[in-house]
Design an enzyme around this catalytic site. Structure first.
Site, PDB file in Angstrom:
ATOM      1  N   HIS A   1       6.598   7.177  11.009  1.00 53.10           N
ATOM      2  CA  HIS A   1       5.989   7.021   9.696  1.00 53.10           C
ATOM      3  C   HIS A   1       5.288   8.348   9.393  1.00 53.10           C
ATOM      4  O   HIS A   1       4.063   8.449   9.428  1.00 53.10           O
ATOM      5  CB  HIS A   1       4.997   5.853   9.720  1.00 53.10           C
ATOM      6  CG  HIS A   1       4.617   5.346   8.363  1.00 53.10           C
ATOM      7  ND1 HIS A   1       4.931   6.009   7.188  1.00 53.10           N
ATOM      8  CD2 HIS A   1       3.935   4.236   7.984  1.00 53.10           C
ATOM      9  CE1 HIS A   1       4.459   5.318   6.163  1.00 53.10           C
ATOM     10  NE2 HIS A   1       3.852   4.240   6.623  1.00 53.10           N
TER      11      HIS A   1
ATOM     12  N   ARG B   1       0.822  -1.211   0.000  1.00 57.23           N
ATOM     13  CA  ARG B   1       0.000   0.000   0.000  1.00 57.23           C
ATOM     14  C   ARG B   1       0.863   1.271   0.000  1.00 57.23           C
ATOM     15  O   ARG B   1       0.689   2.154  -0.837  1.00 57.23           O
ATOM     16  CB  ARG B   1      -0.923  -0.019   1.221  1.00 57.23           C
ATOM     17  CG  ARG B   1      -1.910   1.108   1.298  1.00 57.23           C
ATOM     18  CD  ARG B   1      -2.518   1.171   2.693  1.00 57.23           C
ATOM     19  NE  ARG B   1      -2.646  -0.153   3.269  1.00 57.23           N
ATOM     20  CZ  ARG B   1      -3.788  -0.752   3.548  1.00 57.23           C
ATOM     21  NH1 ARG B   1      -4.908  -0.131   3.305  1.00 57.23           N
ATOM     22  NH2 ARG B   1      -3.815  -1.950   4.086  1.00 57.23           N
ATOM     23  N   THR B   2       1.792   1.344   0.929  1.00 59.57           N
ATOM     24  CA  THR B   2       2.630   2.545   1.022  1.00 59.57           C
ATOM     25  C   THR B   2       3.487   2.711  -0.227  1.00 59.57           C
ATOM     26  O   THR B   2       3.598   3.803  -0.788  1.00 59.57           O
ATOM     27  CB  THR B   2       3.518   2.476   2.280  1.00 59.57           C
ATOM     28  OG1 THR B   2       2.675   2.300   3.409  1.00 59.57           O
ATOM     29  CG2 THR B   2       4.334   3.733   2.464  1.00 59.57           C
TER      30      THR B   2
ATOM     31  N   ARG C   1      12.012   2.734   3.228  1.00 63.41           N
ATOM     32  CA  ARG C   1      11.289   1.979   4.253  1.00 63.41           C
ATOM     33  C   ARG C   1      12.246   0.916   4.782  1.00 63.41           C
ATOM     34  O   ARG C   1      12.864   0.198   3.992  1.00 63.41           O
ATOM     35  CB  ARG C   1      10.050   1.317   3.678  1.00 63.41           C
ATOM     36  CG  ARG C   1       9.258   0.576   4.746  1.00 63.41           C
ATOM     37  CD  ARG C   1       7.878   0.357   4.264  1.00 63.41           C
ATOM     38  NE  ARG C   1       7.030  -0.229   5.266  1.00 63.41           N
ATOM     39  CZ  ARG C   1       5.881   0.286   5.608  1.00 63.41           C
ATOM     40  NH1 ARG C   1       5.468   1.401   5.074  1.00 63.41           N
ATOM     41  NH2 ARG C   1       5.118  -0.322   6.480  1.00 63.41           N
TER      42      ARG C   1
ATOM     43  N   LYS D   1      23.369  -9.395  -1.349  1.00 64.63           N
ATOM     44  CA  LYS D   1      24.603 -10.122  -1.708  1.00 64.63           C
ATOM     45  C   LYS D   1      25.772  -9.677  -0.856  1.00 64.63           C
ATOM     46  O   LYS D   1      26.919  -9.987  -1.156  1.00 64.63           O
ATOM     47  CB  LYS D   1      24.918  -9.886  -3.195  1.00 64.63           C
ATOM     48  CG  LYS D   1      23.844 -10.395  -4.137  1.00 64.63           C
ATOM     49  CD  LYS D   1      24.143  -9.951  -5.558  1.00 64.63           C
ATOM     50  CE  LYS D   1      22.965 -10.269  -6.476  1.00 64.63           C
ATOM     51  NZ  LYS D   1      23.110  -9.591  -7.767  1.00 64.63           N
TER      52      LYS D   1
END
Lengths: 172, 321
Positions: free
Chosen positions: B146, B66-67, B116, B94
């Protein structure tokens, strides 16, 4: 014309007759009048009434389309444009108060073309001043004036509608 | 030196990492700018050219469809070029360090990172170490912040209540693990609401939560009494490393929002939830889908608010504002 003798009613009369002549010459059927926020919208309201156009008046805020965003950022409280969803094939009379560099009109044309491809666009301004920077110019005008560098012309309103000459030292 | 990493020397927004340290005028400017963008999504061509030529990279080290989608949509509607780096298959997986990944992306001339990350402070760390011309937006870091979610919640509240003065707001549920709640509390207090209440079992309340400027309550009826806004939070089971609750059903019995519980709030109360919803765990379906619910409006508003923040941080402000 001397700057201190600019009479708003006379300018509107001249602009109205210039637009009527252009509508006839360019065969602009059912034109849509669009005023650019904020001065252009005020002038467009007067013209819409004078020309007794059938359709509603369109209003446009070109803030999102300005080319100086990266220099000045964006002010909040942008008024959203009120345009018909389809401008495809329409004849448009685009109205602004003052034509200066041409950049506002470039931005307005970009926004109009995001709504569709119009048939013809007629540009009508109350006052055209010197200082054009890009190859655009009005089709109809109330008057053309020369201003010395460092001065700008501003329309205040909407009630009462007035023309002011400001020096950039206090206008900046 | 700027007094705050998020702000330029002239006080404009450079990064958006947290609500902390931002004043009411700046938060209001974000809301006003978002208001300007609401109309864009209704155009036939859902785009404006403000960020044409800018490149925005979504760095999602933690999943959130969603974000991520709303950030992508916001960037696209501003005409930016946007790419989302799939961290699961990227160089960091990696063994490359986060800073080396950032340096490589910087070398590709990007303009903004939307970050995020599961670790608190990750976005702040990137903002501190990235090139000066790059802006960073925090799309959620650990249990810390947030901020764009909080601002879209503030935007939704303002749409319904017009002003923040005098409002009583209840935030219910897993406050302890919620970065959204922290950002909401900061934003609500900065914008000047009358009262912020947090309602949760003690196990889901941070220690000394009252120091954040809230009233902590364990009883839903007492907590919901005469509130204007109820914000329900998801139980973040993925962040719970021990037993915080006897069971989900018991949690729902005590802290779930039902039609009956809602009667204690004001008649024109609005119900919010940052999503995703656990129906029957923190909120009853009848409330989530009911007439008081503004949950889907929150989602719609997410695009406009993120457009506003992206525009403000990339807005230059080099000349006269």
């Amino acid at each position: 014309m001397p700057i201190n003798s600019l009479d708003l009613e006379n300018l509107l009369d001249t602009l109205e007759s210039d637009i009527r002549r252009s509508i006839k010459e360019r065969k602009l059927d059912n034109p849509l009048l669009i005023g650019i926020h904020s001065g252009g919208a005020w002038i467009a309201q007067h013209l819409h009434s004078r020309l007794q156009l059938a359709g509603p008046l369109g209003l446009m805020d070109i803030t999102f389309y300005r080319d100086d965003f990266s220099q000045i950022g964006m002010h909040p409280n942008v008024k959203s444009s009120q345009l018909p969803p389809q401008l495809e094939g329409r004849n448009i009379i685009l109205v602004d108060d003052v034509f200066y560099t041409g950049r506002t009109i470039r931005a307005a044309l970009n926004e109009i073309f995001d709504y569709g491809r119009p048939n013809q666009v007629l540009l009508a301004v109350l006052i055209e001043r010197n200082g054009r920077q890009i190859p655009l110019q009005p089709d109809c005008r109330g008057v053309r004036i020369e201003l010395p560098e460092g001065q700008r012309i501003k329309l205040t309103g909407p009630q009462p509608l007035r023309i002011e000459i400001q020096t950039l030292a206090c206008a900046a | 030196m700027p007094k705050h990493i998020q702000l330029t020397e002239s006080g404009r927004l450079k990064h958006f990492l947290t609500i902390e340290g931002l004043d009411k005028a700046l938060l209001t400017e974000i809301l006003d700018t978002a208001e300007s963008f609401t109309g864009v999504s209704e155009h036939q061509i859902k785009k404006v050219p403000l960020l044409r030529g800018k490149t925005i990279v979504n760095l999602f080290f933690e999943n959130s469809t969603r974000t991520r989608t709303t950030f992508e949509l916001a960037a696209t509607r501003l005409s930016a070029d946007v790419l989302t780096v799939n961290i699961a298959t990227s160089a960091t997986a990696k063994g490359e360090s986060l800073l080396d990944t950032i340096r490589n992306l910087e070398a590709m001339h990007v303009d903004m990172f939307v970050v995020r990350h599961a670790l608190s402070g990750a976005a702040h760390f990137i903002a501190e170490h990235t090139a000066p011309h790059i802006s960073v937006i925090n799309a959620g870091d650990g249990q810390h912040a947030h901020p764009t979610q909080a601002m879209l919640d503030m935007f939704t509240i303002r749409q319904h209540k017009k002003q923040f003065d005098g409002l009583k707001v209840a935030i219910v549920g897993d406050i302890l693990h919620s970065r959204v709640a922290r950002s909401q509390i900061l934003a609500l207090n900065t914008l000047g609401v009358a009262e912020v209440r947090v309602i949760a079992p003690k196990t889901l309340l941070p220690a000394r939560v009252e120091h954040m400027g809230v009233i902590a309550l364990q009883d839903m009826r007492e907590g919901l009494k005469d509130v204007d806004v109820v914000i329900m939070l998801r139980l973040q089971k993925e962040r719970m490393n021990s037993a915080f609750l006897p069971s989900e059903s018991e949690f729902f019995n005590c802290y779930g929002l039902t039609e009956e519980q809602l009667h204690y709030a004001k008649p024109d109360v609005i119900v919010m939830h940052p999503g995703p919803i656990n129906r029957g765990v923190e909120i009853a379906s009848s409330v989530a889908d009911g007439e008081r619910s503004v949950i889907l409006q929150q989602v719609s508003n997410g695009v406009a608010v993120r457009m506003a923040v992206m525009t403000m941080v990339l807005g230059g402000y080099g000349g006269a504002a």
